[in-house]
Design an enzyme around this catalytic site. Structure first.
Site, PDB file in Angstrom:
ATOM      1  N   MET A 110       0.817  -1.216   0.000  1.00  0.00           N
ATOM      2  CA  MET A 110       0.000   0.000   0.000  1.00  0.00           C
ATOM      3  C   MET A 110       0.855   1.273   0.000  1.00  0.00           C
ATOM      4  O   MET A 110       0.519   2.263   0.654  1.00  0.00           O
ATOM      5  CB  MET A 110      -0.941  -0.001   1.215  1.00  0.00           C
ATOM      6  CG  MET A 110      -1.872  -1.197   1.267  1.00  0.00           C
ATOM      7  SD  MET A 110      -2.879  -1.365  -0.222  1.00  0.00           S
ATOM      8  CE  MET A 110      -4.020  -0.026   0.043  1.00  0.00           C
ATOM      9  N   ASN A 127       2.713  -6.230  -9.845  1.00  0.00           N
ATOM     10  CA  ASN A 127       1.649  -5.905  -8.886  1.00  0.00           C
ATOM     11  C   ASN A 127       0.407  -6.725  -9.204  1.00  0.00           C
ATOM     12  O   ASN A 127       0.190  -7.124 -10.345  1.00  0.00           O
ATOM     13  CB  ASN A 127       1.317  -4.407  -8.978  1.00  0.00           C
ATOM     14  CG  ASN A 127       0.311  -3.972  -7.935  1.00  0.00           C
ATOM     15  OD1 ASN A 127       0.405  -4.370  -6.769  1.00  0.00           O
ATOM     16  ND2 ASN A 127      -0.658  -3.168  -8.328  1.00  0.00           N
ATOM     17  N   HIS A 129      -3.788  -6.466  -8.818  1.00  0.00           N
ATOM     18  CA  HIS A 129      -4.830  -5.450  -8.577  1.00  0.00           C
ATOM     19  C   HIS A 129      -6.212  -6.099  -8.748  1.00  0.00           C
ATOM     20  O   HIS A 129      -6.421  -6.857  -9.699  1.00  0.00           O
ATOM     21  CB  HIS A 129      -4.649  -4.295  -9.573  1.00  0.00           C
ATOM     22  CG  HIS A 129      -5.626  -3.198  -9.348  1.00  0.00           C
ATOM     23  ND1 HIS A 129      -5.510  -2.287  -8.315  1.00  0.00           N
ATOM     24  CD2 HIS A 129      -6.778  -2.878 -10.005  1.00  0.00           C
ATOM     25  CE1 HIS A 129      -6.525  -1.446  -8.354  1.00  0.00           C
ATOM     26  NE2 HIS A 129      -7.309  -1.776  -9.370  1.00  0.00           N
TER      27      HIS A 129
HETATM   28  C1  GRF Z   1      -5.414  -7.893  -3.078  1.00  0.00           C
HETATM   29  O1  GRF Z   1      -6.782  -7.847  -3.337  1.00  0.00           O
HETATM   30  C2  GRF Z   1      -4.632  -7.212  -4.176  1.00  0.00           C
HETATM   31  O2  GRF Z   1      -5.270  -7.255  -5.394  1.00  0.00           O
HETATM   32  C3  GRF Z   1      -4.563  -5.792  -3.683  1.00  0.00           C
HETATM   33  O3  GRF Z   1      -4.435  -5.888  -2.291  1.00  0.00           O
HETATM   34  C4  GRF Z   1      -5.057  -7.082  -1.848  1.00  0.00           C
HETATM   35  C5  GRF Z   1      -4.072  -7.788  -0.977  1.00  0.00           C
HETATM   36  O4  GRF Z   1      -4.656  -8.880  -0.316  1.00  0.00           O
HETATM   37  N1  GRF Z   1      -3.453  -5.090  -4.303  1.00  0.00           N
HETATM   38  P1  GRF Z   1      -3.750  -9.831   0.590  1.00  0.00           P
HETATM   39  O5  GRF Z   1      -3.057  -8.933   1.613  1.00  0.00           O
HETATM   40  O6  GRF Z   1      -2.783 -10.527  -0.285  1.00  0.00           O
HETATM   41  O7  GRF Z   1      -4.709 -10.771   1.260  1.00  0.00           O
END
Ligand code: GRF
Length: 212
Positions: A110, A127, A129
Site C-alpha cells: 500500500m 503488482n 490489482h
Molecule cells: C489484493 O486484493 C490485491 O489485489 C490488492 O491488495 C489485496 C491484498 O490482499 N493489491 P492480501 O493482503 O494478499 O490478502
C-alpha cells in the site's frame, strides 16, 4: 457452457522450469493471503521458485505471521521511519539486491513506489490489482466496480510503471458479479482468483527475464 469456470487470459500452457529456481522477493502491507498463495505454489512445485524474502511496512500486518509460519525471512521497513518515499525504496532495493532477488511481487503493497524501485527492477516489478485493468484503478477497486453496476470484474497481474496501476498487463481473470454480491462476498471471489493468477503472472515475467 460452464458458467462457474472463470476465464483466465492469456494463460500459460505449462509451468516453466528455471535452473536455478527463480528467486522472488515480496512486498506486503496487510493480510498477506497473496504472499502465502505464492509461497504455496512454489511448495506445490507449480511455480519453480523460492520466495526467499518478505518486506513489510506495517508492524501489525498479518503477512508477518504468515512469513513466520511459512519460514520466509521477513524484514519490517516502517515507512514512518523514512523521510522520503525514495529513501524507503532505496532500502528495499538494497535488501533485495543483497539477496539476489530476481522478481519483486507487490502483494497488497500500500505504498506508491518511486522511479528508484521501478528502474532498479525493469520488467521485474509486479503488482496484483483487484479489477480488470484499465478499469477501476486505485484503491476501492471492488467497491467502485460494484457501484458502477458492471456485471464482470476480476483481477490483473501487471508490470509496475511510474503511474499507479498502469504498467503492461501480464494476465487477467474474470469474476462474474452476482446481484446479491456485497463488497465482502465479491472480495472473497476475487481473492480466490488472485491466488491462482499471481503465480501465473510471475511465471510470465520470469520467462521473459530468464529467456525461454
Ligand atoms: C489484493 O486484493 C490485491 O489485489 C490488492 O491488495 C489485496 C491484498 O490482499 N493489491 P492480501 O493482503 O494478499 O490478502
Amino acid at each position: 457452457m460452464d458458467f462457474d469456470k472463470p476465464l483466465i487470459s492469456p494463460s500459460i500452457k505449462r509451468w516453466p522450469s528455471f535452473s536455478p529456481p527463480l528467486n522472488i522477493g515480496v512486498l506486503a502491507s496487510g493480510n498477506g493471503s497473496n504472499f502465502e498463495a505464492l509461497v504455496r505454489s512454489t511448495y506445490k512445485g507449480s511455480l519453480n521458485a523460492t520466495v526467499s524474502h518478505l518486506i513489510v511496512n506495517n508492524p501489525n500486518c498479518e503477512a508477518i505471521n504468515r512469513a513466520l509460519k511459512l519460514g520466509v525471512q521477513c524484514d519490517l521497513l516502517d515507512h514512518r521511519d523514512f523521510n522520503k518515499r525514495e529513501d524507503l525504496d532505496n532500502e528495499i532495493v538494497k535488501l533485495f539486491k543483497a539477496k539476489n532477488i530476481e522478481i519483486i511481487v507487490m502483494a497488497g503493497w500500500m505504498r506508491i513506489v518511486t522511479d528508484k524501485l521501478v528502474e532498479s527492477f525493469p520488467g521485474r516489478l509486479i503488482n496484483i490489482h483487484p479489477s480488470i485493468l484499465p478499469s477501476f484503478k486505485g484503491i476501492d477497486a471492488i467497491k467502485n466496480a460494484l457501484n458502477a453496476g458492471v456485471k464482470i470484474t476480476g483481477c490483473s497481474v501487471h508490470l509496475v510503471s511510474k503511474e499507479v496501476d498502469s504498467g503492461e498487463i501480464l494476465v487477467q481473470a474474470a469474476v462474474a458479479i452476482d446481484k446479491h454480491d456485497s463488497i465482502e462476498s465479491l472480495s472473497r471471489k476475487i481473492q480466490v482468483e488472485e491466488h491462482k493468477l499471481l503465480p501465473i503472472g510471475v511465471a510470465i515475467a520470469a520467462k521473459r527475464w530468464r529467456g525461454g
